[in-house]
Design a protein around this motif. Structure first.
Motif, short mmCIF file in Angstrom:
data_model
loop_
_atom_site.label_atom_id
_atom_site.label_comp_id
_atom_site.label_asym_id
_atom_site.label_seq_id
_atom_site.Cartn_x
_atom_site.Cartn_y
_atom_site.Cartn_z
N GLN A 62 14.42 38.81 86.99
CA GLN A 62 12.26 38.55 87.90
C GLN A 62 12.47 39.43 88.82
O GLN A 62 10.77 39.56 89.34
N SER A 63 12.81 39.34 89.94
CA SER A 63 12.63 40.17 91.07
C SER A 63 13.99 40.49 91.32
O SER A 63 15.23 39.90 92.14
N GLY A 64 14.17 41.25 93.24
CA GLY A 64 15.53 41.80 93.81
C GLY A 64 15.44 40.84 95.29
O GLY A 64 16.14 40.94 96.25
N SER A 65 14.68 40.51 95.12
CA SER A 65 14.25 39.92 96.42
C SER A 65 14.13 38.12 96.63
O SER A 65 13.99 37.38 95.82
N ASP A 66 14.84 37.88 97.69
CA ASP A 66 15.86 36.39 97.71
C ASP A 66 13.92 35.97 97.69
O ASP A 66 14.37 34.75 97.43
N ARG A 67 13.01 36.15 98.49
CA ARG A 67 11.84 35.50 99.26
C ARG A 67 11.29 35.10 97.80
O ARG A 67 10.90 33.39 97.85
N ILE A 68 11.21 35.94 97.06
CA ILE A 68 10.28 36.19 95.83
C ILE A 68 10.85 35.21 95.03
O ILE A 68 10.51 34.28 94.42
N LEU A 69 12.81 35.54 94.69
CA LEU A 69 13.06 34.40 94.14
C LEU A 69 12.96 33.12 94.08
O LEU A 69 13.16 31.90 93.13
N GLN A 70 12.87 32.60 95.73
CA GLN A 70 12.51 31.09 96.06
C GLN A 70 11.61 30.96 95.78
O GLN A 70 11.57 29.71 95.06
N ALA A 71 10.41 31.53 95.97
CA ALA A 71 9.44 31.25 95.35
C ALA A 71 8.52 31.13 94.37
O ALA A 71 8.24 30.55 93.70
N MET A 72 10.49 31.78 93.14
CA MET A 72 9.44 31.37 91.36
C MET A 72 10.44 30.66 91.39
O MET A 72 10.70 30.08 89.91
N ASN A 73 11.13 29.66 91.82
CA ASN A 73 12.51 28.63 91.82
C ASN A 73 13.07 29.28 91.06
O ASN A 73 14.26 28.62 90.48
N ARG A 74 13.70 30.47 91.22
CA ARG A 74 14.76 30.98 90.29
C ARG A 74 16.67 30.18 91.32
O ARG A 74 16.65 31.16 92.67
N LEU A 75 16.97 30.26 90.92
CA LEU A 75 18.14 29.06 91.53
C LEU A 75 19.47 29.61 91.54
O LEU A 75 19.91 30.10 91.31
N HIS A 76 19.59 31.57 92.21
CA HIS A 76 20.55 31.81 92.24
C HIS A 76 20.16 33.43 93.59
O HIS A 76 18.27 33.24 93.50
N THR A 77 20.68 33.86 94.08
CA THR A 77 20.44 34.61 95.19
C THR A 77 20.14 36.19 94.36
O THR A 77 20.81 35.70 93.57
N ARG A 78 19.97 36.94 95.70
CA ARG A 78 20.18 38.60 94.59
C ARG A 78 21.80 38.48 95.09
O ARG A 78 22.19 39.51 94.58
N GLN A 79 22.73 38.43 96.26
CA GLN A 79 23.98 37.74 96.42
C GLN A 79 24.48 37.79 95.11
O GLN A 79 25.26 38.70 94.05
N GLU A 80 24.03 36.08 94.90
CA GLU A 80 24.40 36.03 93.58
C GLU A 80 24.65 36.49 92.24
O GLU A 80 25.64 37.11 91.78
N TYR A 81 23.42 37.11 92.11
CA TYR A 81 23.70 37.98 90.84
C TYR A 81 24.23 39.14 91.38
O TYR A 81 24.70 40.06 89.47
N MET A 82 24.37 39.57 92.04
CA MET A 82 24.81 41.47 92.21
C MET A 82 26.55 40.95 91.98
O MET A 82 27.27 41.14 91.80
N GLU A 83 26.73 38.92 92.47
CA GLU A 83 28.76 39.19 92.21
C GLU A 83 29.23 38.92 90.66
O GLU A 83 29.69 39.00 89.74
N LEU A 84 27.48 38.69 90.19
CA LEU A 84 27.85 37.84 88.12
C LEU A 84 27.41 39.07 87.70
O LEU A 84 28.82 39.33 87.40
N ILE A 85 27.19 40.54 88.10
CA ILE A 85 26.77 41.89 87.53
C ILE A 85 28.89 42.22 88.22
O ILE A 85 28.99 42.82 86.85
N ASP A 86 28.99 41.99 89.07
CA ASP A 86 30.06 42.48 89.22
C ASP A 86 31.45 42.42 88.24
O ASP A 86 32.08 43.00 87.78
N ASN A 87 31.70 40.75 88.31
CA ASN A 87 32.39 39.83 87.06
C ASN A 87 31.91 40.47 86.06
O ASN A 87 33.19 40.58 84.77
#
Length: 480
Positions: free
Chosen positions: A301-326
């Motif tokens: 939905q967004s690559g910005s932590d600030r917008i992810l928080q406003a969206m109530n997405r319960l993951h951060t940009r870094q956590e998403y990237m770590e998931l991609i890495d796995n």
């Protein structure tokens, strides 16, 4: 217990006799997500037992049903225009009854009955088993409505009628509802709290599809990764379950193992995943089974932590990237797609650049990209001003789409020269001399028909590509 082939044939023959005895015609249209299309198959099954056969011809229908979506305003406006067309049809044939199903029915309820004079019936996504009663009310001259949300209903005991089926691929619903209260989304309000379907009923349905000749299933849910069966009930009540229930609980990785092991010749896909709920054991299950497709739809939905928080997405940009890495570490060839929203409230140019940089990091195979559309009833609509100018939304969306097209072409170019397994789904839309199918990454592959048939697995050498399609030549049947 699985049915034998003879038992399945007997069941199919019984269904055919029932359909031959039916005298009324049902025309059904579906809009929105794959869940809606799957629900329409459940509706067709329920009404088949009430004397209705489906028809592709709207003019000959006795009952017209529209299965609706509320995720964006454009989807609702499309349905309203269709209702106007049905109104014209109804003037010529007053006996036709019209019903609105699904998320829009749940959200607008009485408004549809009061303002849209064409609508005779409004039915929410958890009330389809009440359709026989509602149809009888409408036949008696009354308007009918049932939009009550359920804590238990999964339709696991309903064998869907496969509508518009290619006979090769099918949807199997495994969860209903959603507990993730993303601030932009109406789904928790229109589909209720999350509950999972009995895994035995899922394996049974997959088995029946296999015996009918289907060769690929997509396990469906608003958030499949949070699938959790512990004997019934809402996921949020799991902590109250008994020790025995918890000991025998099945999570999504366990369900994948069960389905893949039971039918090793059946291709298995799933959708949709939520990054916060995709655990390592799901990725490991995908890597473990050859017949689980190496493709994940992973909305960010967004690559910005600030917008992810406003969206109530319960993951951060870094956590998403770590998931991609796995995913890349355990399944290097995995295809990944995205959902992206441009112009969410308060989004700045810096936030937008963060989204573009995340896309550069992942290089998605393809995506589904939209400008933000305020949905009444959501937290964003109640608490956040839709303050990004329309021209900025459109420009940012255009930049996201252009970047995605570049990445899609680059990803497809990585397939050139490779021989890949493709399941033939049917003729190419552009040429009757070519087949169309998909590889494990869910990318469309087109190749000359030759002697091959729909529903067969074929090895195809990839020779050319566009940003959307792989082009090649079959080199033989794939081993299953």
């Amino acid at each position: 217990m699985e049915k034998t082939i003879d038992e399945t044939k007997q069941g199919t023959a019984l269904e055919t006799r029932e359909q031959q005895a039916n005298t009324r015609k049902l025309y059904i249209e579906s809009y929105g997500c794959q869940m809606n299309f799957s629900d329409s198959e459940i509706v067709a099954s329920i009404l088949s037992g009430e004397g209705f056969n489906t028809t592709p011809n709207m003019e000959e229908a006795d009952l017209i049903l529209v299965n609706t979506c509320s995720i964006r305003d454009k989807a609702e406006q499309t349905v309203r225009k269709r209702l106007e067309q049905f109104n014209t049809l109804k003037r010529d044939k007053p006996s036709i009854k019209v019903g609105v199903l699904g998320c829009m029915a749940e959200r607008l309820k009485s408004q549809l009955l009061e303002e849209e004079q064409i609508v005779d019936m409004v039915v929410g996504p958890d009330a389809y088993k009440d359709l026989p009663n509602l149809v009888r009310e409408v036949d008696g001259g009354a308007q009918a409505v049932n939009v009550i949300l359920s804590k238990e209903e999964t339709y696991g005991d309903v064998a869907p009628v496969r509508l518009g089926s290619n006979g090769v691929t099918a949807f199997v619903s495994i969860t209903r509802g959603c507990d993730n209260m993303c601030t932009f989304c109406v789904v928790p309000f229109t589909r209720g709290r999350e509950r999972s379907r009995d895994p035995q009923s899922i394996v049974k349905e997959v088995g029946e599809l296999w015996e009918q000749g289907f060769r690929e299933v997509t396990l469906l849910g608003q958030n499949v990764d949070s699938y959790l069966w512990y004997g019934g009930g809402l996921k949020k009540d799991y902590e109250k379950a008994s020790d025995i229930q918890k000991a025998s609980a099945v999570n999504f990785a366990g369900l994948l193992d069960q389905v893949a092991a039971a039918y090793p010749g059946m291709r298995i896909r799933f959708s949709t995943s939520n990054p916060q709920d995709m655990t390592l054991d799901v990725i490991e299950a995908m890597a473990r089974h050859r017949n689980i497709c190496k493709y994940i739809h992973l909305p960010v939905q967004s690559g910005s932590d600030r917008i992810l928080q406003a969206m109530n997405r319960l993951h951060t940009r870094q956590e998403y990237m770590e998931l991609i890495d796995n995913i890349r570490r355990l399944i290097p060839e995995c295809g990944i797609s995205q959902d992206m929203i441009a112009g969410f409230p308060t989004e700045t140019e810096e936030d937008h650049r963060e989204t573009l940089s995340l896309m550069e990091y992942v290089k998605y195979d393809f995506g589904f990209m939209f400008a933000y559309s305020e949905r009444p009833g959501t937290l964003a609509a109640r608490k956040m001003a839709d303050d990004v100018p329309e021209e900025d939304k459109k420009r940012r969306l255009r930049e996201i789409i252009e970047l995605q097209q570049q990445h899609s072409l680059w990803r497809n170019q990585q397939h050139l020269g490779k021989v890949e397994e493709v399941l033939i789904e049917g003729p190419s839309k552009r040429s009757d001399a070519h087949w169309m199918g998909r590889n494990t990454q869910n990318t469309v592959v087109v190749f000359p028909k030759e002697q091959y048939q729909k529903g067969e697995f074929v090895n195809v050498r990839i020779e050319d590509c566009t940003s959307a399609t792989l082009l090649g030549t079959a080199v033989g049947y794939a081993q299953q």
